[in-house]
Every structure is written in structure tokens, then in C-alpha cells.
Design an enzyme around this catalytic site. Structure first.
Site, PDB file in Angstrom:
ATOM      1  N   ASP A  38       3.763  21.717 -13.481  1.00  0.00           N
ATOM      2  CA  ASP A  38       3.150  20.705 -14.354  1.00  0.00           C
ATOM      3  C   ASP A  38       1.816  21.205 -14.894  1.00  0.00           C
ATOM      4  O   ASP A  38       1.482  20.985 -16.060  1.00  0.00           O
ATOM      5  CB  ASP A  38       2.926  19.392 -13.582  1.00  0.00           C
ATOM      6  CG  ASP A  38       4.111  18.454 -13.721  1.00  0.00           C
ATOM      7  OD1 ASP A  38       5.187  18.913 -14.166  1.00  0.00           O
ATOM      8  OD2 ASP A  38       3.975  17.263 -13.381  1.00  0.00           O
ATOM      9  N   LYS A  56       0.910  29.701   1.153  1.00  0.00           N
ATOM     10  CA  LYS A  56      -0.319  29.335   1.870  1.00  0.00           C
ATOM     11  C   LYS A  56      -0.211  29.946   3.256  1.00  0.00           C
ATOM     12  O   LYS A  56      -0.267  29.253   4.281  1.00  0.00           O
ATOM     13  CB  LYS A  56      -0.407  27.788   1.906  1.00  0.00           C
ATOM     14  CG  LYS A  56      -1.709  27.232   2.412  1.00  0.00           C
ATOM     15  CD  LYS A  56      -2.883  27.432   1.477  1.00  0.00           C
ATOM     16  CE  LYS A  56      -4.151  26.904   2.112  1.00  0.00           C
ATOM     17  NZ  LYS A  56      -5.373  27.307   1.408  1.00  0.00           N
ATOM     18  N   ASP A  94      -3.994  27.301  -3.551  1.00  0.00           N
ATOM     19  CA  ASP A  94      -5.243  26.740  -4.085  1.00  0.00           C
ATOM     20  C   ASP A  94      -5.867  27.697  -5.098  1.00  0.00           C
ATOM     21  O   ASP A  94      -6.313  27.296  -6.185  1.00  0.00           O
ATOM     22  CB  ASP A  94      -6.229  26.403  -2.951  1.00  0.00           C
ATOM     23  CG  ASP A  94      -6.261  27.449  -1.851  1.00  0.00           C
ATOM     24  OD1 ASP A  94      -5.401  28.359  -1.866  1.00  0.00           O
ATOM     25  OD2 ASP A  94      -7.139  27.379  -0.972  1.00  0.00           O
ATOM     26  N   TYR A 115      10.034  18.068   0.852  1.00  0.00           N
ATOM     27  CA  TYR A 115      10.730  16.986   0.154  1.00  0.00           C
ATOM     28  C   TYR A 115      12.080  16.695   0.811  1.00  0.00           C
ATOM     29  O   TYR A 115      12.615  15.612   0.679  1.00  0.00           O
ATOM     30  CB  TYR A 115      10.961  17.330  -1.324  1.00  0.00           C
ATOM     31  CG  TYR A 115       9.705  17.382  -2.176  1.00  0.00           C
ATOM     32  CD1 TYR A 115       8.458  17.123  -1.627  1.00  0.00           C
ATOM     33  CD2 TYR A 115       9.770  17.685  -3.528  1.00  0.00           C
ATOM     34  CE1 TYR A 115       7.314  17.176  -2.396  1.00  0.00           C
ATOM     35  CE2 TYR A 115       8.626  17.730  -4.304  1.00  0.00           C
ATOM     36  CZ  TYR A 115       7.393  17.478  -3.732  1.00  0.00           C
ATOM     37  OH  TYR A 115       6.258  17.527  -4.497  1.00  0.00           O
ATOM     38  N   ASP A 128       6.275  22.155  -7.808  1.00  0.00           N
ATOM     39  CA  ASP A 128       6.217  20.865  -8.497  1.00  0.00           C
ATOM     40  C   ASP A 128       4.862  20.720  -9.188  1.00  0.00           C
ATOM     41  O   ASP A 128       4.756  20.375 -10.371  1.00  0.00           O
ATOM     42  CB  ASP A 128       6.412  19.753  -7.439  1.00  0.00           C
ATOM     43  CG  ASP A 128       6.675  18.400  -8.054  1.00  0.00           C
ATOM     44  OD1 ASP A 128       6.746  18.319  -9.292  1.00  0.00           O
ATOM     45  OD2 ASP A 128       6.812  17.431  -7.289  1.00  0.00           O
TER      46      ASP A 128
END
Ligand code: NAD
Length: 356
Positions: free
Chosen positions: A251, A191, A223, A142, A247
Site C-alpha cells: 500500500d 524482521k 521498519d 493472518y 500488506d
């Protein structure tokens, strides 16, 4: 103790839910002998209307000089057509940057009384969900180098995922410190089977873990983490992860709690100053009607007491009062279900105060 708090109530339901937060904090202050002095400053749409910009320098200065910052919510349809850098939401990013806040704490707690609102099967959550997602907030793709270039396949775009040792070290320490105050279990999500940035991330987390021998550390690829959260949500304590993974996972975890009106959050930096706000936005559709759920904001006040000021008993008193109100069957519209008693924003605040 005396605390100076900057209050950025913002737009829409922000001022309504903030008013209840302040009443609750004042009552807790009275009971425990603390004084909270509030300096209200403008941020978001209301600052655009008054000063022509979403985050005036005065607001930044007051927030920097305070012991901590309480934020309501910003935004609304009136300002939707403004260019990106002039939109109300710039106030959030601007404040995080100006205050050096790099750790985002998003608890996902499923209250017993709201178990019916959880979209997962009852047997999956019967032992209670209490997860703290610690998300790195100022690094990763980001904020990495971004741009466009011509390739054999035509125009391409890129956003670089980059983390330094220092950035990972400080977020990992936040996560381990929090775990020490909870169930002493950290799950690192990365990851590292594919990403070089994740390989550095994991090696630093492993290094930091040596300073916390009491904490159990395990690792999941992102994942797999997204699957495990749904399959065995009750087994997580603290999750630490980078900006983009956090992020998404925060959620996902938050959906287990039933309503956005229940979710607090904190953003922390190197010192004790933090910014505490509900996860929800300014909800313009219900603003001014006294029907917003103030619990997310009230619980963000409790997080401030815990994480900025180390007032654990005071924070617990607020959390317990919220639990009691729910157990007694009171609900705002967003969490209403059959047989419960529906109340408005002010009434919900009053009911919490009565149970402190
Ligand atoms: P929102 O969170 O404001 O509202 C989504 C839905 O949830 C709405 O139906 C709303 O009525 C409901 N809701 C939200 N909070 C509630 C509460 N406390 N009690 C009861 N119901 C509640 O998201 P949105 O509608 O996508 O965005 C509205 C505005 O808020 C936009 O301008 C957006 O940019 C802004 N926003 C701000 C923040 C922030 O300040 N941190 C976060 C998200 C969105």
C-alpha cells in the site's frame, strides 16, 4: 493459442472496467493469433442476490477448470450489514484459498505522464518508480493460531506469526523468477533481529538465492524498508516479504503511482493459473456512470498474459498502449489534471485499443 478464462466481474464498477479489459484482450488476441474464451460467473454481492452466498460452488468449479481468472471488484453498501462470512469480500478470500494462490504481486509503476500525481518530491522519482512487491498471501499471523486468554494483565489476545520452510521457499522462488525477467534485484524484507519466524524466513531466502546467481539479493528490516521506500524509491526492483509486512508495504509503494485506478495485481499459485484483478474496490460512488478508470483492470489483463501464459510481447503491447494514451493527454476523472483531456471508462478503453 486458445485460452479459457473465468470472468468474475463482480459488483459496482467491476463489470464496467472488466468490459474494457475483455475488449483489449480480444484485440490483442486478434493481432497475435490467440483466442480467449470467457465464462462469466458470479462472485460477491451479485452472487448473494442471485444464489444467497458470495461464492457459489459453481463459480469455484469454473475458476478451477479455467486457464486463469479475471476478477473485477466486489462489494457495496447493500451488503454491508451482512455477517462477516456472508459478505461479498468472502468471495476473494474463498477464491484465493480454493485456487491455492499464495503469491500476491503488486506492481507500483509511476508513469512519466503522471509524475505530478506522485506525492514525493520530483527529484526523488525523476529516475522512474518501477517496484514489484511480492507478498506471501496465505501464511503468517493472518492465518496463524489466534485466540484469547487470561493473563496477569487481564484478558489478552494473540495471533501467531508462523512460516514453514516450504512456504518461504515457494514465495522466494516466485520473487527470484520475476526478478530474472526484470532488473535481477531482489530485496528481502523481514524482521530477523527480533522475530524467530523472520530468522527462518531469511535463511530460506538465502538458500533459494543460491539457485539464482545472476540475481542481486539484499535485505532490509521492515521498519527500515518503509523508510527507504520513501527516500530512494527508484532503487528497488522486486521486494519479497511476508503477509503482514507485504500488506503494509504494498500500500505504501502504491501511493507513489498517483491513483488507485492505475494499479493492477496478480495472485499466483504453484501452476500457471492465477487470479488477476485491479487493486481498487467496487467504487459504488461512481458505479454506472461510465467514469471509472479501466486502466488498473486492463493492466491486470497484461499481467495475466505475462505471468500465467508467458506472452511477454503481448503484455508489453498493452502496457505501451496505456503509456501512449497517458502521454497523449487522456485522463479519467481520478487522474485528471489541468490541460488534459477528460474521458470516460468506455472512451479510455477505446483509446487504449487504438494504440495497441
Ligand atoms: P474503492 O477502491 O472501491 O474506492 C475508493 C475511492 O477510489 C472511491 O472514491 C472510488 O470512487 C475511487 N475509485 C476506485 N476505483 C476507481 C477507478 N477504477 N476509477 C476511478 N475511481 C476509482 O474502496 P472503498 O470505497 O473503500 O470500497 C468500496 C467497496 O469495495 C466496499 O464494499 C469494499 O469492501 C469493496 N472492496 C473490494 C475490493 C476488491 O474487490 N478487491 C477491494 C477493496 C474494497
Amino acid at each position: 493459442m486458445n485460452f479459457n478464462l473465468a470472468v468474475v466481474a463482480g459488483d459496482g464498477i467491476g463489470p464496467e472496467v472488466m468490459a474494457q479489459n475483455i475488449l483489449v484482450l480480444n484485440e490483442v488476441g486478434k493481432k497475435f493469433g490467440h483466442t480467449f474464451k470467457y465464462t462469466e460467473v458470479k462472485g460477491g454481492g451479485c452472487a448473494i442476490d442471485e444464489f444467497g452466498e458470495p461464492l457459489p460452488q459453481h463459480t469455484i468449479d469454473v475458476c478451477k477448470a479455467s486457464d486463469s481468472v479475471l476478477l473485477g471488484a466486489v462489494g457495496g453498501w447493500q451488503w454491508d450489514t451482512l455477517p462477516g462470512n456472508m459478505r461479498p469480500e468472502r468471495a476473494l478470500l474463498g477464491l484465493r484459498g480454493a485456487l491455492g494462490l499464495f503469491a500476491n504481486l503488486r506492481p507500483a509503476t509511476l508513469h512519466d505522464a503522471l509524475k505530478d500525481a506522485c506525492p514525493l518530491k520530483p527529484e526523488l522519482v525523476k529516475d522512474g518508480v518501477d517496484i514489484m512487491v511480492v507478498r506471501e498471501l496465505t501464511g503468517g499471523m493472518y492465518f496463524g493460531e489466534k485466540g484469547r486468554k487470561q493473563t496477569d494483565m487481564g484478558e489478552a489476545a494473540f495471533d501467531v506469526e508462523q512460516y514453514s520452510v516450504k512456504e518461504v521457499d515457494r514465495i522466494a522462488r516466485v520473487a527470484f523468477d520475476i526478478a530474472m525477467k526484470r532488473s535481477k534485484h531482489v530485496t528481502n524484507v523481514d524482521k530477523q533481529n527480533v522475530l524467530e519466524s523472520s530468522r527462518l524466513w531469511r535463511s530460506v531466502v538465502l538458500e533459494v538465492a543460491k539457485d539464482y546467481p545472476e540475481v542481486t539479493l539484499d535485505h532490509l528490516y521492515v521498519d527500515n524498508a518503509s523508510m527507504q521506500l520513501i527516500m530512494r524509491p527508484t532503487t528497488f526492483d522486486v521486494i519479497v516479504t511476508g503477509n503482514i509486512f507485504g500488506d503494509i508495504l504494498s500500500d505504501e509503494a502504491s501511493q507513489m503511482t498517483g491513483s488507485i485506478g492505475m494499479l493492477p495485481s496478480a495472485s499466483l499459485g504453484e501452476g500457471s493459473l492465477g487470479m488477476y484483478e485491479p487493486v481498487h474496490g467496487s467504487a459504488p460512488d461512481i458505479a454506472g456512470k461510465d467514469i471509472a478508470n479501466p486502466i488498473a483492470t486492463i493492466l491486470s489483463g497484461a499481467m495475466m498474459l505475462k505471468y500465467s501464459f508467458g506472452l511477454l510481447d503481448e503484455a508489453k503491447v498493452i502496457e505501451d498502449a496505456v503509456t501512449k494514451v497517458l502521454n497523449d493527454g487522456y485522463r479519467t476523472g481520478d487522474i485528471m489534471s489541468e490541460g488534459m483531456k477528460q474521458v470516460g471508462c468506455k472512451e479510455m478503453g477505446k483509446l487504449v485499443i487504438e494504440r495497441l
